[in-house]
Scaffold this motif. Structure first.
Motif, mmCIF file in Angstrom:
data_model
loop_
_atom_site.group_PDB
_atom_site.id
_atom_site.type_symbol
_atom_site.label_atom_id
_atom_site.label_comp_id
_atom_site.label_asym_id
_atom_site.label_seq_id
_atom_site.Cartn_x
_atom_site.Cartn_y
_atom_site.Cartn_z
ATOM 1 N N VAL A 40 0.765 -1.214 0.084
ATOM 2 C CA VAL A 40 -0.063 -0.091 -0.126
ATOM 3 C C VAL A 40 1.048 1.287 0.056
ATOM 4 C CG1 VAL A 40 -1.762 1.207 1.173
ATOM 5 C CG2 VAL A 40 -1.943 -1.069 1.164
ATOM 6 N N LEU A 41 0.820 2.031 -1.220
ATOM 7 C CA LEU A 41 1.872 3.103 -1.154
ATOM 8 C C LEU A 41 1.222 4.507 -0.619
ATOM 9 C CD1 LEU A 41 2.962 2.454 -4.852
ATOM 10 C CD2 LEU A 41 3.919 1.641 -2.637
ATOM 11 N N VAL A 42 -0.218 4.494 -1.009
ATOM 12 C CA VAL A 42 -1.042 5.578 -0.448
ATOM 13 C C VAL A 42 -2.415 5.350 -0.158
ATOM 14 C CG1 VAL A 42 -2.027 8.101 -1.169
ATOM 15 C CG2 VAL A 42 0.285 7.278 -2.333
ATOM 16 N N ASP A 74 -2.001 0.033 -9.041
ATOM 17 C CA ASP A 74 -3.768 0.660 -9.132
ATOM 18 C C ASP A 74 -3.764 1.750 -8.181
ATOM 19 O OD1 ASP A 74 -4.158 -1.681 -10.692
ATOM 20 O OD2 ASP A 74 -4.613 -2.791 -8.780
ATOM 21 N N VAL A 75 -4.379 3.092 -8.799
ATOM 22 C CA VAL A 75 -4.488 4.085 -7.788
ATOM 23 C C VAL A 75 -6.121 4.301 -8.194
ATOM 24 C CG1 VAL A 75 -4.462 6.413 -8.109
ATOM 25 C CG2 VAL A 75 -2.409 4.955 -8.801
ATOM 26 N N THR A 76 -6.673 4.687 -7.019
ATOM 27 C CA THR A 76 -8.333 4.754 -7.005
ATOM 28 C C THR A 76 -8.550 5.883 -6.248
ATOM 29 O OG1 THR A 76 -8.654 2.406 -6.810
ATOM 30 C CG2 THR A 76 -10.618 3.660 -6.419
ATOM 31 N N TYR A 77 -9.509 6.936 -6.671
ATOM 32 C CA TYR A 77 -10.049 7.975 -6.081
ATOM 33 C C TYR A 77 -11.481 7.526 -5.785
ATOM 34 C CZ TYR A 77 -6.024 10.082 -8.489
ATOM 35 O OH TYR A 77 -4.750 10.225 -8.776
ATOM 36 N N GLU A 78 -11.867 7.700 -4.501
ATOM 37 C CA GLU A 78 -13.181 7.245 -4.042
ATOM 38 C C GLU A 78 -13.853 8.231 -3.289
ATOM 39 O OE1 GLU A 78 -14.947 3.576 -1.214
ATOM 40 O OE2 GLU A 78 -12.789 4.090 -1.315
ATOM 41 N N GLU A 95 -7.374 3.650 -11.961
ATOM 42 C CA GLU A 95 -6.504 3.097 -13.210
ATOM 43 C C GLU A 95 -5.428 2.536 -12.745
ATOM 44 O OE1 GLU A 95 -5.070 6.519 -15.209
ATOM 45 O OE2 GLU A 95 -4.575 7.757 -13.464
ATOM 46 N N THR A 96 -4.791 1.786 -13.606
ATOM 47 C CA THR A 96 -3.475 1.363 -13.507
ATOM 48 C C THR A 96 -2.544 2.093 -13.922
ATOM 49 O OG1 THR A 96 -4.465 -0.911 -13.403
ATOM 50 C CG2 THR A 96 -2.178 -0.754 -13.744
ATOM 51 N N VAL A 97 -1.315 2.546 -13.108
ATOM 52 C CA VAL A 97 -0.019 3.232 -13.609
ATOM 53 C C VAL A 97 0.996 2.170 -13.580
ATOM 54 C CG1 VAL A 97 1.252 5.258 -13.040
ATOM 55 C CG2 VAL A 97 -0.974 5.439 -12.640
ATOM 56 N N ASN A 98 1.825 2.299 -14.599
ATOM 57 C CA ASN A 98 3.010 1.365 -14.949
ATOM 58 C C ASN A 98 4.163 2.253 -14.602
ATOM 59 O OD1 ASN A 98 1.648 -0.949 -15.771
ATOM 60 N ND2 ASN A 98 1.333 -0.106 -17.851
ATOM 61 N N VAL A 99 4.943 1.857 -13.567
ATOM 62 C CA VAL A 99 6.024 2.438 -12.926
ATOM 63 C C VAL A 99 7.488 1.777 -13.446
ATOM 64 C CG1 VAL A 99 7.157 3.534 -10.982
ATOM 65 C CG2 VAL A 99 4.690 3.217 -11.162
ATOM 66 N N ALA A 100 8.220 2.648 -14.339
ATOM 67 C CA ALA A 100 9.426 2.016 -14.597
ATOM 68 C C ALA A 100 10.535 2.472 -13.643
ATOM 69 C CB ALA A 100 9.615 2.590 -16.277
ATOM 70 N N ILE A 121 -12.519 12.537 -0.102
ATOM 71 C CA ILE A 121 -12.285 11.785 -1.067
ATOM 72 C C ILE A 121 -10.869 10.968 -0.728
ATOM 73 C CG2 ILE A 121 -11.442 11.741 -3.346
ATOM 74 C CD1 ILE A 121 -13.281 14.055 -4.083
ATOM 75 N N VAL A 122 -11.209 9.636 -0.791
ATOM 76 C CA VAL A 122 -9.859 8.850 -0.481
ATOM 77 C C VAL A 122 -8.988 8.376 -1.759
ATOM 78 C CG1 VAL A 122 -9.342 6.458 0.412
ATOM 79 C CG2 VAL A 122 -11.089 7.643 1.497
ATOM 80 N N VAL A 123 -7.624 8.700 -1.598
ATOM 81 C CA VAL A 123 -6.667 8.372 -2.588
ATOM 82 C C VAL A 123 -6.026 7.428 -2.153
ATOM 83 C CG1 VAL A 123 -4.826 9.270 -3.874
ATOM 84 C CG2 VAL A 123 -6.596 11.050 -3.101
ATOM 85 N N SER A 124 -5.970 6.141 -2.927
ATOM 86 C CA SER A 124 -5.301 5.055 -2.712
ATOM 87 C C SER A 124 -4.467 4.492 -3.829
ATOM 88 C CB SER A 124 -6.257 3.946 -1.945
ATOM 89 O OG SER A 124 -7.113 3.363 -3.237
ATOM 90 N N ALA A 125 -3.184 4.184 -3.508
ATOM 91 C CA ALA A 125 -2.125 3.540 -4.585
ATOM 92 C C ALA A 125 -1.753 2.138 -3.872
ATOM 93 C CB ALA A 125 -1.233 4.555 -5.046
ATOM 94 N N THR A 126 -1.920 0.906 -4.667
ATOM 95 C CA THR A 126 -1.487 -0.160 -4.061
ATOM 96 C C THR A 126 -0.632 -0.975 -5.427
ATOM 97 O OG1 THR A 126 -3.526 -0.165 -2.730
ATOM 98 C CG2 THR A 126 -2.281 -2.329 -3.091
ATOM 99 N N VAL A 127 0.413 -1.420 -5.165
ATOM 100 C CA VAL A 127 0.941 -2.489 -6.200
ATOM 101 C C VAL A 127 0.071 -3.543 -6.401
ATOM 102 C CG1 VAL A 127 3.314 -1.753 -5.857
ATOM 103 C CG2 VAL A 127 2.670 -3.299 -4.618
ATOM 104 N N GLN A 128 0.221 -4.000 -7.736
ATOM 105 C CA GLN A 128 -0.705 -5.161 -8.072
ATOM 106 C C GLN A 128 -0.123 -6.468 -7.546
ATOM 107 O OE1 GLN A 128 -1.540 -5.263 -12.181
ATOM 108 N NE2 GLN A 128 -2.987 -3.797 -11.930
#
Length: 181
Positions: A40-42, A74-78, A95-100, A121-128
């Motif tokens: 869980v990144l954010v 995966d980044v989600t705004y809820e 949406e899915t963001v690809n990080v190089a 508004i909840v902002v979440s970012a989680t690696v798949q």
């Protein structure tokens, strides 16, 4: 301290520059998270207002991903209405963001006028893929806010002075200070 005319001019021009810089009409609020081995990144929230234009997440990949390809995040705004908890609200965007490796990848959600109806508004970012969190160097998230009025900052109550009027005053003052007696 200000007896020398050249020193006085420098201080006056520095003051004029500070006034001009304070006239910027956009402000940022954000948070930066250093990464651990968490997937869980954010997982943060904010209260939307009429001045909130958008929310964003910036994700930086580690410089050495040990031969792994880009990481999928995966980044989600809820949106959460009164009494709702995260996971039970309305997904505004996902949406899915690809990080190089060594690169910054971004996600941005532009708020609709109706989004101010949400309490937060909840902002979440989680690696798949479990364990990929260690391959993310850092994350940054925040909101972009529009500042209303003539210039914000110290000029918000300046009696309706606009940026062009202030620019004319600064140029005129600079001319007055640098003219020869």
């Amino acid at each position: 301290m200000f007896g020398d005319r050249n020193t006085s001019e420098i201080w006056s021009l520095a003051l004029a520059l500070m006034i001009a810089v304070s006239a910027v009409g956009v402000a940022f609020t954000s948070g930066v998270a250093a990464q651990s081995d968490s997937d869980v990144l954010v997982d943060e929230s904010f209260a939307p207002t009429n001045s909130t234009q958008s929310a964003y997440v910036d994700i930086t990949g580690a410089t050495d991903m040990n031969g792994s390809g880009p990481m999928a995040v995966d980044v989600t705004y809820e949106g959460l209405a009164p009494g709702e908890s995260a996971g039970n609200g309305t997904v505004l965007m996902s949406e899915t963001v690809n990080v190089a490796a060594g690169n910054v990848s971004a996600s941005e959600y532009s708020l609709a006028e109706s989004d101010t109806d949400y309490d937060e508004i909840v902002v979440s970012a989680t690696v798949q893929n479990s364990g990929d969190g260690s391959l993310i160097a850092s994350t940054d998230w925040g909101t972009l806010e529009q500042v209303s009025g003539g210039g914000g900052g110290a000029l918000g109550g300046a009696g309706g002075l606009s940026l062009p009027v202030i620019a004319v005053l600064v140029v005129g003052g600079g001319y007055y200070l640098t003219r020869e007696d």
